[in-house]
Enzyme design. Structure first.
Site, PDB file in Angstrom:
ATOM      1  CB  THR A 177      -0.912   0.035   1.243  1.00  0.00           C
ATOM      2  OG1 THR A 177      -0.102  -0.164   2.405  1.00  0.00           O
ATOM      3  CG2 THR A 177      -1.975  -1.054   1.184  1.00  0.00           C
ATOM      4  CB  SER A 192       1.077  -4.341   3.885  1.00  0.00           C
ATOM      5  OG  SER A 192       1.375  -3.050   3.430  1.00  0.00           O
ATOM      6  N   GLY A 193       1.351  -6.772   5.769  1.00  0.00           N
ATOM      7  CA  GLY A 193       0.830  -8.102   6.078  1.00  0.00           C
ATOM      8  C   GLY A 193       1.174  -8.613   7.466  1.00  0.00           C
ATOM      9  N   GLY A 194       1.610  -7.726   8.362  1.00  0.00           N
ATOM     10  CA  GLY A 194       2.045  -8.129   9.712  1.00  0.00           C
ATOM     11  C   GLY A 194       0.977  -8.839  10.522  1.00  0.00           C
ATOM     12  CD  GLU A 195      -1.704  -6.404  11.846  1.00  0.00           C
ATOM     13  OE1 GLU A 195      -1.420  -5.728  10.845  1.00  0.00           O
ATOM     14  OE2 GLU A 195      -1.068  -6.325  12.903  1.00  0.00           O
ATOM     15  CD1 TRP A 254       2.907  -2.167   8.515  1.00  0.00           C
ATOM     16  CD2 TRP A 254       1.927  -0.316   7.763  1.00  0.00           C
ATOM     17  NE1 TRP A 254       2.417  -1.478   9.604  1.00  0.00           N
ATOM     18  CE2 TRP A 254       1.819  -0.339   9.167  1.00  0.00           C
ATOM     19  CE3 TRP A 254       1.374   0.763   7.070  1.00  0.00           C
ATOM     20  CZ2 TRP A 254       1.173   0.676   9.897  1.00  0.00           C
ATOM     21  CZ3 TRP A 254       0.746   1.769   7.789  1.00  0.00           C
ATOM     22  CH2 TRP A 254       0.645   1.715   9.187  1.00  0.00           C
ATOM     23  CG  ASP A 314      -0.819  -3.708  16.025  1.00  0.00           C
ATOM     24  OD1 ASP A 314       0.219  -4.050  15.428  1.00  0.00           O
ATOM     25  OD2 ASP A 314      -1.791  -3.173  15.454  1.00  0.00           O
ATOM     26  CG  ASP A 316       2.459  -1.992  13.297  1.00  0.00           C
ATOM     27  OD1 ASP A 316       1.907  -2.654  14.172  1.00  0.00           O
ATOM     28  OD2 ASP A 316       2.387  -2.246  12.101  1.00  0.00           O
TER      29      ASP A 316
HETATM   30 CA    CA Z   1       0.202  -4.031  13.103  1.00  0.00          CA
END
Ligand code: CA
Length: 576
Positions: A177, A192-195, A254, A314, A316
């Site tokens: 993104t 992106s995609g840490g979740e 991300w 979380d 980040d």
């Molecule tokens: Ca996160």
């Protein structure tokens, strides 16, 4: 070449590119983007990320005369969050939109020149809306990342694909993104995609061909690449991660990066360690929730600073690193999700200061400036589910800031004139608890539950002017809805920012007084730019409500449920 000749050569190329705008975008155009006022060819309005324009035609005395020059609709059923920063070059605006779209628009008339729609597969897994934050431009190509984790290079004249490369497996949760960045002929991207338990990385590719030059994973134990071969391991396997947890360790890159030409350093932030349940991964979990300083030649990490070791909330650490010089020192600043505003020496990453930029922080008492580590309030860490009666839900705590952060993605700005940082922040907290979880490809990998709650009746959003010498707040503007768009400042003593209520606003950079506003018809979660065209100064902002707040905002989402979606770009100037 001696130094004087080099300086002459650089300044000559600056004036040439500024006058001959039909030439292709060069490295000098990119390195001098902040100074060349007829263009915006970088995300950040300069690779340092200051979002400061030396233009002052529009200033605090005449900004009230600002009126729309044109508006352009992104159209169709595809609306949702519009988080892009436009680029301006050669009389054309290049702007990305939701669902991985790119538009080229005539900067004087708002007429569409071309549109590119990425064909997205059904199974994409964006965590936080179908947004895109912008493009990069170099040579005759426009670069952007898609929600199915591809990096695409388009011919800037036609919008046709020149090359397209897969950066990650969207079925495992990878997406892109952020706006890519160009450094010395290489296009730099993150993921992106840490979740979803992906592995974060920063990649440099040859801008002409798209081939990988180097790749640097952000979680220890994973191997880097250089020129087609394995290079070095990131960190030391199992030094700060237990067992096999590093294999799905997160650390998503991300938000994209910034670059400091003086120290030749790429700065990237890294997201949360996965899963969110911190009791499953005792240790610091490097290099999650960190700022990493990378050598642009080979992808080696020069230094790092971890803002939230063993993150359990979380928080980040992706927030952008903004380089600036003050009192003869080479510094960098960043406003973290965890609520602290950090100032570093950017040559070796030594912490200079860390101060709260939100009113309340519950998870830590402060930052120890000697060790650089947080002084935790351990009872504010969500409890271990294995210690609960049924083993299914750990003790819930109320933690501030909420996981969406004291500041989230929305970029800050630094004025070389006022020497203040402008930080779009939010005052909110959350109930958060931990649950058991196992990694499964393509499934959410959290091990946590949560509800975000406002702290105050009258506002959540708070734009703050912060003095980097002291960390003190010089002024504050309070906004009812949470702020989710970026900030820009100019030599006209102005700060520009949009609100989810739909207003595009200008403030006095010294006092915070609101000087002008315009209703754009949908919530603003994008970032403004300004440039000069035929001697006139223009300002643009994208409008279109969405992003993470309506999806993840809990009780806050209820407060903003009546805001309407949209998708358009607004361009303003002072009429002749
Ligand atoms: Ca996160």
């Amino acid at each position: 070449m001696n130094k004087a000749l080099l300086v002459m050569a650089i300044s000559a190329s600056v004036s040439v590119s500024a006058q001959n705008a039909s030439a292709n975008v060069t490295d000098q155009d990119i390195l001098n983007d902040q100074k060349i006022t007829t263009q915006v060819v970088t995300n950040g309005m300069g690779l340092n990320g200051q979002r400061f324009s030396p233009l002052s035609n529009i200033n605090k005395d005449n900004v009230k005369k600002l009126l729309p020059a044109w508006s352009f609709s992104f159209g169709g059923e595809k609306q949702r969050g519009q988080e892009a920063q436009p680029l301006i070059y050669d009389g054309v605006m290049y702007v990305t939109a939701s669902y991985s779209r790119v538009f080229a628009v005539d900067v004087k008339t708002g007429e569409e020149l071309w549109q590119y729609d990425a064909r997205l597969p059904d199974g994409i897994m964006p965590c936080c809306d179908v947004i895109n934050r912008g493009a990069a431009i170099y040579g005759d190509l426009i670069y952007f990342g898609t929600l199915d984790a591809q990096l695409v290079a388009l011919d800037r004249k036609t919008g046709k694909v020149t090359w397209k490369k897969k950066i990650g497996d969207y079925k495992a949760g990878y997406s892109i993104t952020a706006a890519p960045m160009i450094v010395e002929g290489k296009v730099i991207t993150g993921v992106s995609g840490g979740e979803f338990g992906i592995i974060g990385k920063v990649e440099a590719r040859d801008a002409k061909t798209g081939e990988v030059v180097w790749s640097r994973p952000t979680i220890e134990g994973h191997m880097g690449m250089l020129n087609g071969k394995e290079s070095t391991m990131t960190g030391t396997k199992n030094a700060t991660w237990p067992g096999d947890m590093w294999k799905y360790g997160g650390g998503a890159t991300w938000l994209g990066g910034t670059y400091d030409e003086e120290t030749r350093t790429i700065f990237y932030g890294t997201g949360n360690p996965a899963p969110w349940n911190s009791h499953l991964r005792p240790g610091d979990n490097l290099y999650s929730t960190s700022r990493i300083a990378i050598n642009p030649d080979n992808g080696e990490i020069k230094w790092h600073y971890q803002t939230t070791p063993n993150d359990g909330w979380d928080y980040d650490g992706v927030n952008e690193v903004v380089s600036f010089n003050l009192d003869g020192k080479k510094l960098a600043a960043t406003a973290d999700r965890n609520g602290f505003f950090y100032v570093f020496n950017r040559e070796e990453g030594k912490l200079v200061n860390a101060t709260p930029f939100v009113n309340e922080i519950t998870w830590a008492k402060g930052i120890d400036l000697k060790t650089g580590r947080p002084i935790y309030n351990e009872d504010n860490r969500p409890g271990n589910p294995t210690k609960s009666k049924d083993g299914k839900k750990g003790e819930s705590v109320f933690a501030v800031p909420a996981f969406l952060g004291g500041k989230n993605w929305m970029p800050i700005a630094y004025s070389q004139q006022t020497e203040l940082f402008y930080v779009p922040s939010n005052e909110w907290g959350m109930d958060i608890w931990n649950e058991p979880v196992n990694y499964k490809k393509g499934a959410a990998y959290l091990g946590a539950g949560f509800t975000i709650k406002p702290l105050y009746e009258d506002h959540i959003g708070s734009l703050k002017a912060i003095d980097p010498k002291t960390g003190k707040v010089a002024w504050e503007y309070k906004n009812n809805a949470p702020l989710w768009g970026g900030v820009m400042t100019t030599a006209g003593d102005l700060v520009f920012m949009g609100t989810p209520e739909g207003y595009f606003k200008a403030f006095n950079a010294k006092t915070g007084e609101e000087l002008w506003k315009f209703q754009t018809g949908s919530g603003i979660v994008g970032t403004p730019v300004t440039w000069e065209q035929d001697g006139e100064q223009y300002v643009s902002i994208v409008s279109g409500w969405g992003g993470a707040v309506p999806l993840w905002g809990g009780e806050v989402a209820k407060r903003v449920k009546n805001l309407n979606q949209g998708g358009s770009i607004w361009t303003f100037k002072i009429p002749n």
